[in-house]
Enzyme design. Structure first.
Site, mmCIF file in Angstrom:
data_model
loop_
_atom_site.group_PDB
_atom_site.id
_atom_site.type_symbol
_atom_site.label_atom_id
_atom_site.label_comp_id
_atom_site.label_asym_id
_atom_site.label_seq_id
_atom_site.Cartn_x
_atom_site.Cartn_y
_atom_site.Cartn_z
ATOM 1 N N LEU A 192 0.861 -1.177 0.000
ATOM 2 C CA LEU A 192 0.000 0.000 0.000
ATOM 3 C C LEU A 192 0.896 1.225 0.000
ATOM 4 C CD1 LEU A 192 -2.724 -0.886 2.697
ATOM 5 C CD2 LEU A 192 -2.975 -0.988 0.208
ATOM 6 N N ASP A 193 0.478 2.273 -0.690
ATOM 7 C CA ASP A 193 1.227 3.522 -0.643
ATOM 8 C C ASP A 193 1.297 4.019 0.795
ATOM 9 O OD1 ASP A 193 1.311 3.329 -3.384
ATOM 10 O OD2 ASP A 193 -0.282 4.803 -3.732
ATOM 11 N N GLN A 194 2.366 4.714 1.114
ATOM 12 C CA GLN A 194 2.558 5.169 2.492
ATOM 13 C C GLN A 194 1.385 5.992 3.035
ATOM 14 O OE1 GLN A 194 6.484 6.650 3.317
ATOM 15 N NE2 GLN A 194 5.861 7.773 5.140
#
Length: 229
Positions: free
Chosen positions: A59-61
């Site tokens: 997942l993106d940060q």
């Protein structure tokens, strides 16, 4: 950080990643989900060295939501196979800065990643490095110029949801890379990226039993109405 584990057995672990925490970081002294979970597993680990933990998807940060990790090499192989064969369900909720032209649709584009800027863009199929990106969205509720949409990924490309939704003029609220809303914007929903990994579905890598997990985030008050318009 309080660790929120949804499910855990000898083979897999499903947890909620908070927004702002990277899944895996190359920087020293930077907390990430892999190191946090390995510390959690260490208390019950009886072998030598650190416990085994395999990252299955990312997942993106800035994104909050569900992640599954494998606790054995066999589980990692089975889950990775499901991910590559599209039998691994990944579902998201997104607050959009505009109402899509269609209530429900499938978006199919080609994306290419720029490693220097850590961004992706829509491109032509013959662009070097181009990869097919496909998702399905459904508008759940709308209010004023915003929409709450459920998004299901058929592919897992870099920044896929953010790029494809921005391409149709409906960027995710708070998206500073691809969106039209800046931190200085008076828009009440600017700020945090409003994209949530809300659902995972897959077969247990050992028993084959179907598993489904949901995480319902706390949406900002007044972000969407209570019924479709």
């Amino acid at each position: 950080m309080k660790l929120e584990i949804i499910f855990e057995d000898r083979h897999i672990l499903v947890c909620v990643k908070p927004a702002g925490i990277p899944v895996q970081s190359r920087q020293l002294c930077t907390p990430d989900m892999v190191s946090i979970l390995k510390n959690h597993l260490h208390s019950s680990h009886s072998g030598k060295g650190e416990p085994y933990l395999a990252l299955i998807h990312r997942l993106d940060q800035p994104v909050e939501g569900l992640l599954v990790f494998a606790k054995t090499p066999a589980a990692a192989k089975a889950l990775s196979h499901q991910l590559q064969s599209s039998s691994f369900g990944k579902h998201y909720l997104a607050l959009l800065s505009a109402v899509p032209p269609q209530t429900e649709a499938t978006l199919e584009d080609y994306l290419v990643k720029d490693g220097r800027t850590n961004t992706s863009r829509i491109c032509t199929p013959d662009t070097p490095g181009a990869r097919l990106a496909r998702l399905h969205y459904k508008v759940l509720r709308t209010q004023d110029d915003c929409a709450l949409a459920e998004i299901t990924l058929d592919t897992g490309r870099h920044h896929q949801i953010r790029v494809q939704m921005a391409h149709i003029g409906c960027s995710v609220v708070g998206d500073k890379k691809y969106g039209r809303i800046s931190p200085e914007s008076p828009h009440p929903l600017s700020g945090q990226l409003r994209l949530y990994a809300s659902g995972l579905s897959f077969l247990h890598p050992v028993t084959g039993a179907p598993l489904s997990f949901e995480h319902m985030p706390e949406l900002p008050q007044g972000s969407v109405g209570t019924a479709e318009k």
